[in-house]
Each structure stands twice: as structure tokens, then as C-alpha cells.
Write a protein that holds these residues in place. Structure first.
Motif, PDB file in Angstrom:
ATOM      1  N   GLU A  79       0.844  -1.192   0.000  1.00  0.00           N
ATOM      2  CA  GLU A  79       0.000   0.000   0.000  1.00  0.00           C
ATOM      3  C   GLU A  79       0.879   1.242   0.000  1.00  0.00           C
ATOM      4  O   GLU A  79       2.021   1.215   0.474  1.00  0.00           O
ATOM      5  CB  GLU A  79      -0.911   0.003   1.231  1.00  0.00           C
ATOM      6  CG  GLU A  79      -1.917  -1.135   1.266  1.00  0.00           C
ATOM      7  CD  GLU A  79      -2.803  -1.084   2.496  1.00  0.00           C
ATOM      8  OE1 GLU A  79      -2.665  -0.111   3.279  1.00  0.00           O
ATOM      9  OE2 GLU A  79      -3.617  -2.002   2.693  1.00  0.00           O
ATOM     10  N   GLU A  80       0.341   2.318  -0.526  1.00  0.00           N
ATOM     11  CA  GLU A  80       1.092   3.568  -0.551  1.00  0.00           C
ATOM     12  C   GLU A  80       0.863   4.331   0.748  1.00  0.00           C
ATOM     13  O   GLU A  80      -0.268   4.632   1.124  1.00  0.00           O
ATOM     14  CB  GLU A  80       0.673   4.417  -1.753  1.00  0.00           C
ATOM     15  CG  GLU A  80       1.622   5.570  -2.017  1.00  0.00           C
ATOM     16  CD  GLU A  80       1.439   6.168  -3.408  1.00  0.00           C
ATOM     17  OE1 GLU A  80       1.251   7.390  -3.468  1.00  0.00           O
ATOM     18  OE2 GLU A  80       1.484   5.423  -4.392  1.00  0.00           O
ATOM     19  N   VAL A  81       1.949   4.612   1.445  1.00  0.00           N
ATOM     20  CA  VAL A  81       1.900   5.356   2.701  1.00  0.00           C
ATOM     21  C   VAL A  81       2.864   6.534   2.597  1.00  0.00           C
ATOM     22  O   VAL A  81       4.063   6.343   2.393  1.00  0.00           O
ATOM     23  CB  VAL A  81       2.289   4.456   3.896  1.00  0.00           C
ATOM     24  CG1 VAL A  81       2.258   5.254   5.191  1.00  0.00           C
ATOM     25  CG2 VAL A  81       1.364   3.247   3.986  1.00  0.00           C
ATOM     26  N   ASN A  82       2.320   7.743   2.711  1.00  0.00           N
ATOM     27  CA  ASN A  82       3.132   8.968   2.597  1.00  0.00           C
ATOM     28  C   ASN A  82       3.970   8.986   1.316  1.00  0.00           C
ATOM     29  O   ASN A  82       5.149   9.351   1.316  1.00  0.00           O
ATOM     30  CB  ASN A  82       4.053   9.110   3.814  1.00  0.00           C
ATOM     31  CG  ASN A  82       3.283   9.269   5.107  1.00  0.00           C
ATOM     32  OD1 ASN A  82       2.209   9.893   5.132  1.00  0.00           O
ATOM     33  ND2 ASN A  82       3.805   8.713   6.186  1.00  0.00           N
ATOM     34  N   GLY A  83       3.330   8.540   0.230  1.00  0.00           N
ATOM     35  CA  GLY A  83       3.986   8.581  -1.064  1.00  0.00           C
ATOM     36  C   GLY A  83       4.945   7.435  -1.330  1.00  0.00           C
ATOM     37  O   GLY A  83       5.560   7.364  -2.397  1.00  0.00           O
ATOM     38  N   GLU A  84       5.062   6.499  -0.387  1.00  0.00           N
ATOM     39  CA  GLU A  84       5.953   5.354  -0.568  1.00  0.00           C
ATOM     40  C   GLU A  84       5.166   4.055  -0.488  1.00  0.00           C
ATOM     41  O   GLU A  84       4.214   3.940   0.281  1.00  0.00           O
ATOM     42  CB  GLU A  84       7.057   5.352   0.500  1.00  0.00           C
ATOM     43  CG  GLU A  84       8.055   6.486   0.373  1.00  0.00           C
ATOM     44  CD  GLU A  84       9.204   6.333   1.354  1.00  0.00           C
ATOM     45  OE1 GLU A  84       9.234   5.306   2.070  1.00  0.00           O
ATOM     46  OE2 GLU A  84      10.062   7.225   1.398  1.00  0.00           O
ATOM     47  N   LYS A  85       5.583   3.058  -1.291  1.00  0.00           N
ATOM     48  CA  LYS A  85       4.928   1.758  -1.263  1.00  0.00           C
ATOM     49  C   LYS A  85       5.449   0.956  -0.067  1.00  0.00           C
ATOM     50  O   LYS A  85       6.651   0.822   0.130  1.00  0.00           O
ATOM     51  CB  LYS A  85       5.198   1.002  -2.564  1.00  0.00           C
ATOM     52  CG  LYS A  85       4.513   1.636  -3.774  1.00  0.00           C
ATOM     53  CD  LYS A  85       4.786   0.851  -5.033  1.00  0.00           C
ATOM     54  CE  LYS A  85       4.072   1.472  -6.237  1.00  0.00           C
ATOM     55  NZ  LYS A  85       4.344   0.715  -7.481  1.00  0.00           N
TER      56      LYS A  85
END
Length: 311
Positions: A79-85
């Protein structure tokens, strides 16, 4: 005197009766064994005891594994969290560091589930259908089995003649025949191999998913060019890419797409085959099919037991 004779007769009758009883059960005990030993469960008895209320043993690959990277991407486990996977694989997962360890772990635990390269699949484990489609090379080609990824090799500029010659063989008609013979999906529009006359040594390093077919390619190549020695070092995709960047190896192996950072560091990827990822369970597990959503729920830890997963 009569009492004494009667007592002797009664004793004799009882002895005969006890002997008869013993002969009717000769060689048996309370377990029903015919040889005096305890009766053991057969494999069929064990199979019938499979309990779907037991916890699922989730088995995953290590960080850096190209197979893990492709698996979590294809099943939506990242999942993408703060623009990171971010990889959302459950923290309860058992982590293995190679395809062979993954297979042996699942083969030894009837409640386990894992994933491996389709080309590495054998009868020690069972591949389940995903969304109704069986994991086969044919189904990957026709698009019905969608859990697939590329096998890449990666090189920097100024490749040695020996490394270039080996790469040319991999991408040739002869090399792609090896790919196909080992249950991977070969490239189209290839031409016959022509050696550049090289000699020397080539070091190939990286993915444990790619290395089995690379070993077969090495074997076939050295049969036509014995002047080049090929050494294969097995680790994981990320390590292989870093080794290629650092010049530790001539050719890196990755069972995934290359990252932008790896390309920016000077690596050029070349697809050598397509491969499916098979979701595998123990042979005693009666489950034959799962949906993509069910697989995701298992590997993220949203469901914990087989009966929950199969609802």
C-alpha cells in the motif's frame, strides 16, 4: 473324595476355556494389531484429520527477494503510505531466504501457504488455482493466469566479450529453447546463436528464482563454447542488482522489474523470459482454488484460519 474330583474337573474345564479364548485372539492385542504391536495411523487416516479451523502458517520470502516484490505488487499486498509503497505482509509470516527453502517449508507443514516461481514447481507442494485459472505457462501466454512477472538480467556499459557472448546465447533460439524446456515462457522473434569467439570468465549473480534456469543456460552454453567459464552466485534480486552496479558481477539476475534507482545507477535491464508465480499449499491441504482477494487477506493477516479464508 467326590468333592475333590469335582473341583479338579471344574479347574480343567476353566483351563480349556481360557486356552480357547487365547487361541481365538492369537497374535492380537487391544489395538487390533495382528503382530502384537500397536496399530499406527495410515497416511489416509492422517489426511482425513485435516482441520480447517487451525491457524494458517504464512510463509513469505525475505526483503530484497524479487519474487516477494512481484508477489506483493500483483496481489495488492503493498500500500502507498506517505507517497511510498509499503509491504503489508503480516509480521507473523515465516520468512525463507530461497525458493528451495520455501518449498520444503510448505511441504513439511500441512497448514502452510507460500509462493514460488512457476518454473520451480514440483510435486512436493500443490499449486492452487487463482481466480479460477491454473498456474501454467499456457495460461500465462493466453492471459488467463495473471500472476506473472519478467525474469531480467542487468548489465552496465562496456560488457566484456565473454559476458556479451553469454548474453547473446541466452537471447538466441538455442537459449530460449532452454527457457521453454524448463517451463518458463520464452521470447518471440529470436535468432540462432553465433559466437563472437570470446574466452574468459563471466560472473552472474542475483535472484534465487532466476538461478535454476540460469544454471541450465550455463550448461547449454558451455557445451557450445567451452572457452568461457560461467560462475553463478545465488542470492536475491536486490543483491544481484547491487553487485552488478558495484562491478562485483558481470550480469545481475532479477525476478522483477528494475527499480528506477537501479537504472539511474547505470544498469540496463533485458528480459530473458516470463515466469508465473505459483501460490502453493501442502499436498494434504484439500484447498484447490483461491481468489486474489483471499490470498491478499491471508498474507496481510486479515484472516488467520483456513475456514475464515475460505468463507
Amino acid at each position: 473324595m467326590k468333592k475333590k474330583v469335582a473341583a479338579l474337573l471344574i479347574t480343567g474345564i476353566m483351563a480349556v476355556a481360557m486356552t480357547a479364548c487365547g487361541s481365538s485372539n492369537s497374535g492380537t492385542d487391544n489395538s487390533g494389531s495382528t503382530d502384537g504391536t500397536a496399530k499406527t495411523e495410515s497416511s489416509a487416516d492422517t489426511d482425513s484429520d485435516w482441520d480447517n479451523t487451525r491457524d494458517i502458517t504464512v510463509v513469505s520470502r525475505e526483503d530484497g527477494s524479487g519474487t516477494r516484490g512481484a508477489f506483493v505488487e500483483l496481489f495488492g499486498i503493498e500500500e502507498e503510505v506517505n507517497g511510498e509503497k509499503v509491504d503489508m505482509t503480516t509480521e507473523e509470516a515465516n520468512i525463507t531466504n530461497s525458493t528451495s527453502v520455501m518449498m520444503s517449508t510448505v511441504a513439511q507443514d500441512e497448514y502452510a501457504i507460500g509462493y514460488i516461481s512457476l518454473g520451480s514447481l514440483d510435486d512436493s507442494v500443490k499449486a492452487v488455482k487463482i481466480d479460477g485459472s491454473e498456474a501454467t505457462a499456457e495460461n500465462i501466454k493466453n492471459g488467463s493466469y495473471k500472476i506473472s512477472r519478467p525474469f531480467n538480467i542487468a548489465t552496465k556499459e562496456d560488457l566484456s566479450d565473454a559476458a556479451q557472448d553469454f548474453e547473446d546465447f541466452i537471447l538466441s533460439t538455442e537459449g530460449q529453447k532452454v527457457v521453454e524446456d524448463n517451463k518458463y515462457i520464452p521470447l518471440d522473434d529470436v535468432s540462432d546463436y553465433k559466437s563472437n569467439g570470446a574466452s574468459g570468465k563471466v560472473v552472474v549473480a542475483g535472484s534465487s528464482s532466476v538461478s535454476p534456469v540460469m544454471e541450465k543456460l550455463k550448461e547449454a552454453y558451455q557445451a557450445v563454447n567451452s572457452d568461457v567459464e560461467v560462475e553463478i552466485q545465488t542470492s536475491d534480486s536486490t543483491t544481484g542488482m547491487q553487485n552488478a552496479i558495484d562491478g562485483v558481477c558481470d550480469i545481475g539476475m532479477a525476478s522483477r522489474e528494475l527499480k528506477d534507482s537501479e537504472k539511474e545507477a547505470g544498469l540496463t535491464p533485458t528480459v530473458i523470459a516470463m515466469d508465473g508465480i505459483a501460490v502453493v499449499v501442502n499436498n494434504d491441504n484439500p484447498t484447490d482454488e483461491l481468489s486474489s482477494d483471499q490470498v491478499k487477506s491471508i498474507f496481510t493477516g486479515d484472516v488467520l484460519t483456513w475456514d475464515e479464508a475460505l468463507q
